[in-house]
Structure formats: C-alpha cells, structure tokens
Design an enzyme around this catalytic site. Sequence first.
Site: not given
Ligand code: ADP
Length: 478
Positions: A252, A286, A380, A177
Amino acid sequence: MFDEIWYPTDKLFIDGIWADASDVLAVEDPSTGKDFTTIARGSAGDIDRAVTAARATLNSDWGKSTALERGRILARIGQLVLERTEELARIEARDVGKPLKQARADAVALARYMEFYAGAADKITGETIPYLDGYTVYTLREPHGVTGHIIPWNYPMQIIGRSVGAALTMGNACVLKPAEDACLTALAFAAIADEAGLPKGVLNVVPGLGEEAGAALAKHPDIDHISFTGSVGVGSIIQATAAQNIVPVTLELGGKSPQLVFEDADLDAALPFLVNAGIQNAGQTCSASSRILAHRSIYDQLTEKMAARYSALQVGAALDDLDVGPLISARQKDIVAEFLGKGHDLEKAAEGHVKAAGGHFIAPTLFAGVPPDHTLAQDEIFGPVQVIIPFDTEDEAVQIANSTDYGLVASIWSQNGARQMRLAKQISAGQIFINNYGAGGGVELPFGGVGKSGHGREKGFEALYGFSQLKTVAAFHG
Ligand code: ADP
C-alpha cells in the site's frame, strides 16, 4: 519519558520477552523538535531471532489454535485497547505529532479492527466444489506461516490493526517492524497483546532502521508473506526482494486521490470532507485527497468556500489539539517546502496559520486554477497541500482523475445517480466514495490501490483472504 508509558520503549519484544538491542535510536517529538525517549535499534540478528520465535509457535499450540480461540484473544486485545484509548492517544500524539482527536480516533480504530476480526475469525469458510463422479472436493483456508509487517509512521495504530490483526486472525505468526520515526504504539500493542494472552512468540516487534531491520525482515528466507505500507521507492525494493524468495507481498503505497465536485453537488455538505481529507494528519495520509476537481460552473464558489476554511485553520502542537499538527520530521518539512516552492507559478488561494514554534510546523496551503499536469497535481506531497483543478465535462473530469500514476481512493460529489454509477466504474481507484470521503474509516471496507498505489487488499474480510492461502482437497471415494 512521560507518564502515559507503562512498558519499556527502548527494548525489542521477541518471543514474549522485552530484550535489549545492541544500540538505541533517539525519538523526537515533532511538536518541539526535541528528543524525549529512545527506541531499540534492531539488527539483522534480532530480526532472525524474531522470525525463529514466530516459526516455533506455528509448530506448537498456536499452530493448532482454533478460529474461536484466536477470535477470543483478539476480542480481549480490543477491549484492553479501548480501556487504554486515552494513554495510547497521548503517546501517539507525542510520537507522531498528530492532534489528540486524531490520535484518539486511531486508538479507537485499532480497537475496532480487533473487534471486527474477533467476530470474523470463525466465519471464514472454505467451499465444496462439484466435480467428477466419485469425488468430493473442498477447500481449506490456511495461514501463510510467518508474516512480516513493515509499517510507516503516519498511522501506526490503524495499520497494525488492519495488517497484524488480519494476520493473527488467520493463524499466522507475525514479525512487526515499525517505522523508526514512530514505534511507541507498536510496542504498546505488543504489551497489550501479551496482557490479553496472545501466546509468546506469536507477535514480535523489532523497531529499527529501514535499511537495517526492515531490509533484514524483507529478505529473511523464512518469511512467508510480507505486507508493506510506505513509499513507492521502498515498496519496489520490497517487491524485488520478495521475488528472490518467491513470497507474496501486499503493498500500500499512497496516492494522489481526487474528489470530483459536480455542478449539482451539495457544496456545504462536501466542504468539510474536501478540506479535512487534505489536512488530516497534516496531509501525511496515504488516502489524503490532494486534488479537488471542480466543475467550472461552481469553481469560483467552491474555491472561495475552501479558501475561507483554509484561512481559519490553526496549526500547533499535537497536545494543543488544533486543526493541524506538525509534520513528522525536519526531513518531511523540507520535502513539503520544496513542493511549495514548485508552486511559485500557481495561484495561492489561501493558507492556514502556524500558532506555535520549535516543531516541524508548516502552513496548510490551497492552490487554485492548477493545470492537471502540474507537479503539484501529479506527485504525492505528503503534506497539507491541496490543489483545485477546474473541468468542463464529465469525460474531462474522469480523464484528469485517472491521469496520475496512482489509484487509491476517489470521491464523487453529485446528486445524479446515473453519473455516480458511471463514474464509480470509470475511475481507477481501489475505493470510490459517493457524496462522502473515507466513510468514517471503515474497518469493514476492503482497501488498497491500483497502479503505483500498490496491490492487494487490506481491511474487511478481504484482508483475511490475503493473509491466508487456499488449499484444495480432492478425495476419490468411488
Ligand atoms: P516514508 O518515506 O514515509 O518514511 P518509507 O517507505 O521510507 O516511508 O518507510 C516505510 C517503512 O519502510 C518504515 O518502517 C521504514 O523503516 C521501512 N523501510 C525503509 N527502507 C527500507 C528498506 N530498504 N527495506 C525495508 N524496509 C524499509
């Protein structure tokens, strides 16, 4: 759309077939702020179909594949990635906003992961364990089964390489995903893997929103392992969700990585590493180094040298390939701008120059004389912002280095061998660099964090242990 794209961008890749989703999401070019294509908005149902397709391959030929066969497929993928380096780089530059040279390096790193894991595939062995009289005991390394990969937008190609690459090597079947802000090279990877002969259903790519497709993948009852790279907040949700199904997770989650510069450091050798580690990918890395700890005796000199570099930095559109590109989104720019606002009480040593308009550009900013407990020295930021923190003693430097919630990467700049060894032990981080930062990417080098930077290790052989489970066989033969 644009010329480099040779595969459908607005589809799901499930069971080896490009399929329509019930809805699509717009894709914005961070360099212009304008939409240029669409991606599929995968649903929970799409995730379910992807998991089912992956599971089925484990009960067919892929489940019986030899390490040698898997290695050969990975080698072919690596070769095709190399041949398409330029296209992949241009697609990534447009999608993520990273300068072309960085995007090119990412494509080459993706190929390197494939080459490394292709070679490693048939070199992972078990062991025999001396045991009671009449027994022969040995271990087998087996895949987890179906692995879920939820990845962020900052380095899609590198993160696919290190996680999907290692998972496939060990014989897992994957559901990937990618992040809604940057899916295009994940789809390109699916097209390349298919072309290289990866059996259908072994790699499935379902673009979509985090709360929809991501959440559905994390909680799917038929997933055997989840690897996640992203924010601490979402990482915590993923771990809690995985706990419901009792499946292992690799997380990570970023960092606040320091570089410690001592009085005996070669400042001119250090300088490009010190600055680049803060501004690479506009600081959206990161393992960005956002804290520079400088011994007071060289503090003024170092601040001056870093400020001179910052003042020469040019920010522009990704395809113009300047020093720094735009941030990924208006939202990310707002977050970074808010942090810069919190630095109003600090000494701004220098900033770079924005040479373009329309995109999510922000001037890289260097703050000096920053107290170690300041928000900008603790949180961060995920933007091109670095702080210089002076210190007086080695002990104080270690204490400051270890004073954040994170522990991903650190570097020590000093000619003193005893100090290098001492600090490599004392600093809390998953990777320590001595007189360099990042070691050129290092697909061979295990990588991961301590504390809120996460747990589990990716890259290198270590990742292959993470993407497999050990079975012990104890045979009694008398
Ligand atoms: P950023 O803040 O850098 O966008 P995120 O942690 O929000 O990082 O996103 C990293 C990944 O996690 C993306 O692929 C995002 O679609 C996914 N993601 C965000 N929210 C959820 C959730 N509640 N459950 C699973 N995956 C998620």
